[in-house]
Design a protein around this motif. Structure first.
Motif, PDB file in Angstrom:
ATOM      1  N   ALA A   1      13.429   9.462 -12.335  1.00 18.47           N
ATOM      2  CA  ALA A   1      13.056   9.962 -11.000  1.00 18.47           C
ATOM      3  C   ALA A   1      13.439  11.418 -10.773  1.00 18.47           C
ATOM      4  O   ALA A   1      13.112  11.983  -9.730  1.00 18.47           O
ATOM      5  CB  ALA A   1      13.709   9.082  -9.926  1.00 18.47           C
TER       6      ALA A   1
ATOM      7  N   VAL B   1      16.253  11.902  -2.133  1.00 14.46           N
ATOM      8  CA  VAL B   1      16.342  10.722  -2.969  1.00 14.46           C
ATOM      9  C   VAL B   1      16.645   9.535  -2.080  1.00 14.46           C
ATOM     10  O   VAL B   1      17.426   9.640  -1.124  1.00 14.46           O
ATOM     11  CB  VAL B   1      17.427  10.891  -4.061  1.00 14.46           C
TER      12      VAL B   1
ATOM     13  N   TYR C   1      10.875   8.832  -6.024  1.00 12.97           N
ATOM     14  CA  TYR C   1      12.212   9.428  -5.906  1.00 12.97           C
ATOM     15  C   TYR C   1      13.266   8.422  -5.449  1.00 12.97           C
ATOM     16  O   TYR C   1      14.210   8.773  -4.741  1.00 12.97           O
ATOM     17  CB  TYR C   1      12.172  10.635  -4.955  1.00 12.97           C
TER      18      TYR C   1
ATOM     19  N   ILE D   1      12.446  13.581  -7.494  1.00 11.61           N
ATOM     20  CA  ILE D   1      13.518  13.899  -6.530  1.00 11.61           C
ATOM     21  C   ILE D   1      13.539  15.389  -6.242  1.00 11.61           C
ATOM     22  O   ILE D   1      13.637  15.827  -5.094  1.00 11.61           O
ATOM     23  CB  ILE D   1      14.881  13.437  -7.076  1.00 11.61           C
TER      24      ILE D   1
END
Length: 589
Positions: free
Chosen positions: A243, A253, A272, A247
């Protein structure tokens, strides 16, 4: 342990402009390079990279460091990982000074990771052979593309399926990797059976463990790898490696509780998200997340267990928060998890809920006020008593001040009085990071003089570290962060065999209480374009005036004492100075 001399050599070989430009496109701006800061949102570039000093600094959020620090903050790498990456690009081999047993532990960890990777490949192959597992994933709304992206597999029924992968099935290393369990009477069997398998990656992308989920309602629903030499639940987050780019692009996040939540959100375009691994969010988790994003949103169920997990996350976020970063809390309707929510309502509604998530400051005071309603004097006192130690832990000074103001309004106490109560609730050990080496203890003396000379010295030697060896520069015996930073930098520059560099100084003190003072003088010098000769004149002049000021303060102290209280040496020094025309301290230039 990586030798400091190698760090110096590496930083001398690496061009920070190239390192940063690969990840954040830079534009030439005079002698330096600029970009919009990757560590906070901005429209006007305030992020500067100096090719001469191999240093980056953001005038907006204060982020700063070397090429090593940039990789750590931007890519979420650990210090050894960042060094390994730069060394590989520079064609260098990282030497290590190993503590007893460290080499063996490192080799064992490498063996464990190779075993886990082999097991992950086996589980992925087995998924293709299991219609039941494939049907389960389809019913959960997953496509083959997303399943392949996360490396999802299947551990089939049977006790020793991994024997097909590892002929030496009785090897104790399989137990160390968490793949095999040694039962009674010497019987051995696979830890994971009849479960959908989710490989867990570290920040380097290595498989370090697994999470397995049953296909029916049997218990335990989830089974994780045990703690091993490469896997610790309190340090790792599921999905973080995959991710990291999403992010960075989103600037935020989302932290959820389950593997399927992460995968389902990715399936619906929310890439994310990460998940804790069957444990509460720790401070290590929080630090990793804040390195990658400005906003961390904790998304939990609205039941008692979800709120308990949220409160633990809040407690562990407080010490690592910095101004300019935020934490928020989103509680879903009872009985729904992020997987259910996004499948039923879609990405747009989920992201709208994220935007409306409760800020940490609001959640902190609202939850405490719920437990201690401020409707009576006793309730207000209990609220202040519960909130004060939490506010005292907040690492972001501006946020802490604003929350204190809100608490003052809730409790009816004057803000100044509340501030005293909060300070008294702070841990006795105090905050801040450890200093890299012991510092001289300041003795009592005359009132501290203005710090301009110290700042000039610190700036000059950080810009041109060779001056510390070329000239006899004085330590100072004073309190204060500038004096402490100056003594530490001077010691560092005059010790060791290798010639120090600006980048080496910045990296050496990156995780100490001196980091901000060093960054401040470098940032102040960024627009001055001082040449090496100008810096040397500045340093020599500041050192001369510093010695003069120290000498004059000493004479002033002698003049304030009765003559009969002075030693013969002190009297001789006083007479010599008086004869030379010294009649008391002169003002500093």
């Amino acid at each position: 342990m990586i030798p400091n001399d190698f760090i110096q050599t590496l930083l001398a070989r690496v061009d920070i402009v190239d390192v940063v430009d690969r990840l954040v496109p830079l534009k030439k701006a005079g002698a330096n390079y600029q970009a919009c800061c990757p560590f906070h949102s901005e429209k006007t570039p305030s992020f500067t990279v100096s090719p001469t000093k191999q240093f980056y600094h953001c005038f907006g959020c204060g982020a700063h460091g070397t090429a090593i620090g940039f990789l750590m903050d931007y890519s979420g790498k650990s210090f050894p990982e960042a060094v390994e990456t730069l060394a590989r690009d520079a064609g260098l081999e990282v030497p290590r000074v190993d503590k007893p047993g460290e080499r063996e532990r490192r080799e064992q960890s490498q063996d464990v990771c190779e075993m886990l990777l082999a097991a992950a490949k086996f589980y992925r192959a087995q998924l293709k052979e299991s219609p039941r597992a494939i049907d389960y994933l389809k019913r959960r709304g997953l496509t083959g593309v997303v399943a392949a992206h996360f490396g999802i597999g299947y551990a089939p029924a049977g006790w020793q399926n991994l024997a097909a992968v590892f002929p030496a099935y009785d090897d104790a290393a399989l137990e160390a990797a968490g793949l095999v369990i040694a039962g009674e009477n010497g019987k051995r069997y696979d830890r994971f059976r009849e479960r959908v398998m989710f490989p867990i990656h570290d920040t380097r992308g290595r498989v370090i463990g697994f999470g397995g989920r049953v296909l029916d309602s049997s218990e335990p629903k989830y089974l994780n790898s045990p703690e091993t030499s490469v896997f610790s639940k309190g340090k790792e987050l599921y999905g973080l490696y995959l991710a990291r780019n999403a992010i960075r692009e989103a600037g935020r996040v989302v932290v959820v509780e389950g593997y399927m939540d992460v995968v389902a959100l990715a399936q619906h375009g929310v890439g994310y998200a990460v998940a804790t691994l069957g444990t509460a969010t720790t401070s290590v988790h929080a630090q990793k997340l804040l390195r990658l994003a400005d906003s961390v949103v904790f998304c939990f169920d609205g039941d008692a267990a979800g709120r308990k997990a949220a409160w633990r996350a809040l407690e562990n976020m407080l010490p690592v928060l910095v101004d300019g970063k935020e934490a928020r809390f989103l509680f879903l309707p009872d009985g729904e998890d992020p997987d259910d929510f996004v499948r039923q309502r879609g990405k747009a509604v989920f992201e709208q809920a994220i935007e409306q998530a409760m800020p940490l400051s609001e959640y902190l005071l609202a939850d405490l006020a719920r437990q201690h309603p401020p409707t009576t004097a006793e309730g207000r006192a209990a609220l202040v008593a519960a909130a004060s130690p939490l506010i005292a832990q907040i690492g972001a000074p501006v946020l802490a001040a604003l929350i204190r103001r809100q608490l003052a309004e809730l409790s009816g106490l004057p803000e100044a009085q509340l501030g005293t109560l909060v300070e008294s609730a702070a841990p006795a050990t105090g905050g801040g990071r450890d200093v890299a080496r012991p510092q001289p203890v300041a003795r009592r003396g005359p009132a501290r003089r203005p710090p301009s000379l110290l700042r000039a010295l610190l700036q000059g030697v950080v810009l041109e570290p060779v001056l510390a060896r070329r000239h006899d520069l004085p330590h100072v015996d004073e309190p204060g962060p500038e004096a402490s930073a100056w003594n530490a930098v001077l010691d560092y520059c005059t010790s060791g065999h290798q010639e120090p560099s600006t980048a080496g100084i910045v990296q050496h003190f990156a995780d100490t209480v001196h980091a901000d003072a060093i960054a401040e003088v470098l940032a102040a010098a960024a627009d001055q374009a001082l040449g090496a000769e100008q810096v040397e004149v500045q340093v020599v002049g500041a050192a001369q005036r510093l010695r003069q000021a120290v000498d004059e303060r000493g004479i002033t102290a002698l003049l304030r004492q009765p003559l009969e209280a002075l030693s013969s040496d002190e009297r001789a020094a006083l007479v010599e100075r008086l004869r030379a025309g010294a009649r008391g301290p002169r003002s500093e230039p």
